[in-house]
Design a protein around this motif. Sequence first.
Motif, PDB file in Angstrom:
ATOM      1  N   ILE A  27      -3.353 -54.921 -57.615  1.00 37.64           N
ATOM      2  CA  ILE A  27      -4.781 -55.107 -57.340  1.00 37.64           C
ATOM      3  C   ILE A  27      -5.084 -54.591 -55.937  1.00 37.64           C
ATOM      4  O   ILE A  27      -4.602 -55.115 -54.946  1.00 37.64           O
ATOM      5  N   PRO A  29      -7.335 -53.857 -52.644  1.00 40.26           N
ATOM      6  CA  PRO A  29      -8.469 -54.494 -51.972  1.00 40.26           C
ATOM      7  C   PRO A  29      -9.677 -53.562 -51.962  1.00 40.26           C
ATOM      8  O   PRO A  29      -9.527 -52.348 -52.135  1.00 40.26           O
TER       9      PRO A  29
ATOM     10  N   LEU B 113      -4.735 -56.802 -48.145  1.00 44.53           N
ATOM     11  CA  LEU B 113      -3.911 -55.621 -48.417  1.00 44.53           C
ATOM     12  C   LEU B 113      -3.311 -55.807 -49.811  1.00 44.53           C
ATOM     13  O   LEU B 113      -3.085 -56.937 -50.239  1.00 44.53           O
ATOM     14  N   ALA B 114      -3.057 -54.700 -50.505  1.00 43.14           N
ATOM     15  CA  ALA B 114      -2.564 -54.790 -51.874  1.00 43.14           C
ATOM     16  C   ALA B 114      -1.162 -55.406 -51.898  1.00 43.14           C
ATOM     17  O   ALA B 114      -0.280 -54.974 -51.168  1.00 43.14           O
ATOM     18  N   VAL B 115      -0.976 -56.424 -52.733  1.00 44.88           N
ATOM     19  CA  VAL B 115       0.340 -57.046 -52.861  1.00 44.88           C
ATOM     20  C   VAL B 115       1.203 -56.179 -53.765  1.00 44.88           C
ATOM     21  O   VAL B 115       0.816 -55.857 -54.882  1.00 44.88           O
ATOM     22  N   LEU B 116       2.386 -55.803 -53.273  1.00 46.04           N
ATOM     23  CA  LEU B 116       3.287 -54.976 -54.078  1.00 46.04           C
ATOM     24  C   LEU B 116       4.239 -55.857 -54.871  1.00 46.04           C
ATOM     25  O   LEU B 116       4.506 -55.616 -56.043  1.00 46.04           O
TER      26      LEU B 116
END
Lengths: 158, 252
Positions: A27, A29, B113-116
């Motif tokens: 997902i 941001p 921030l995008a969680v990997l």
Amino acid sequence: MSTETNAAVGPVEGASLYDVDHPAPIIEPPRQRTRKTPKSTRGNFELAAWLFMRLSGVVLVVLVIGHLLIQLVLDGGVSKIGFAFVAGRWASPFWQVWDLAMLWLAMLHGSNGLRTVINDYAERAGTRLWLKGLLYTATVFTILLGTLVIFTFDPNIR
Amino acid sequence: MATPVLDKPAQDATASHLITITLRVRRFLPEVSDEVTWEDFALEIDPKERVLDALHKVKWEMDGTLTFRRSCAHGICGSDAMRINGRNRLACKTLIKDINPEKPITVEPIKGLAVLKDLVVDMEPFFQAYRDVMPFLVTKGNEPTRERLQSAEDRERFDDTTKCILCAACTSSCPVFWNDGQYFGPAAIVNAHRFIFDSRDEAGEQRLEILNDKDGVWRCRTTFNCTDACPRGIEVTKAIAEVKKALITRRY
């Protein structure tokens, strides 16, 4: 598509849709900064807007508190307000200028504040465009109408 | 008497100061599920240990799939910024005893921030903003044959912002950044401040122009989240305010 596959997988199988080769989507941001982020919005508009908020805020404290005192507290309070009271006040250019300054500053201050709120919270470009369009229309309409009334006010109107 | 040396005392003496804590970790395992879940780990630990030690204990002894970043483990490299009990901190600088171990300790990845995977986020947008402010010395003319000298007062001017370790605790605590990743974020502005106010640097005007952007310093709402979050104690909001002030005084 995901709902379709979800429904297709029976509880008997119980297998996950995702594995090492097919990981779940990440997902992202809203509006991430990338190498291609539009860099140059040159000009000092944001600086001017920021300064305007501070300066107009200080002036508005005086204008609005004075306005509230006169309208609601001093000399009989809210009960004295009527057509005659407004007509009497607007006979003097001082109060015309006071009200005009208050109208312009409060409207611009408020709509600039709302503009920053929209910038902060509206995620899609389309939503921003519409919300800001609505905001600017309402602001321009209110300012123009208010200014027109202050300048063309006729105390002898029936 | 608790002693920091763990090997020396007898078994029961060592065991007596261990406490049981619950580590509640927000987990995202893309190769298993697209859902983000909270997972509780109960473990025995010395309250004087750090959250990072608890995470190590989980990874090494309980669940090897737990994923997080850490390098130096001593608060210098800035790899292990995470949201512990709802506040951005470095796991390696947070002692268990300081964050109420009676209740479950929540550990989440930093926000915005995008969680990997698990606690690992994509830092690329953060570093892109950092690169965009030109975080390097820019000078004109010939290179001097010796050091570029600077008075102690000139050095003091930007001392606070030299402490940044780029852990992203400030930027990922900023509500403006959460909603709009286009905002430069506090960390990039702090690192611009470090060069703008350096007497040896000659690109201050250029950096100010970059930060005068729509997504530059004017988006700061002075919520002070960044100052609260900074594990190095940098007065981040003050640094941003100084950049704003420099912009106003240079223009008018």
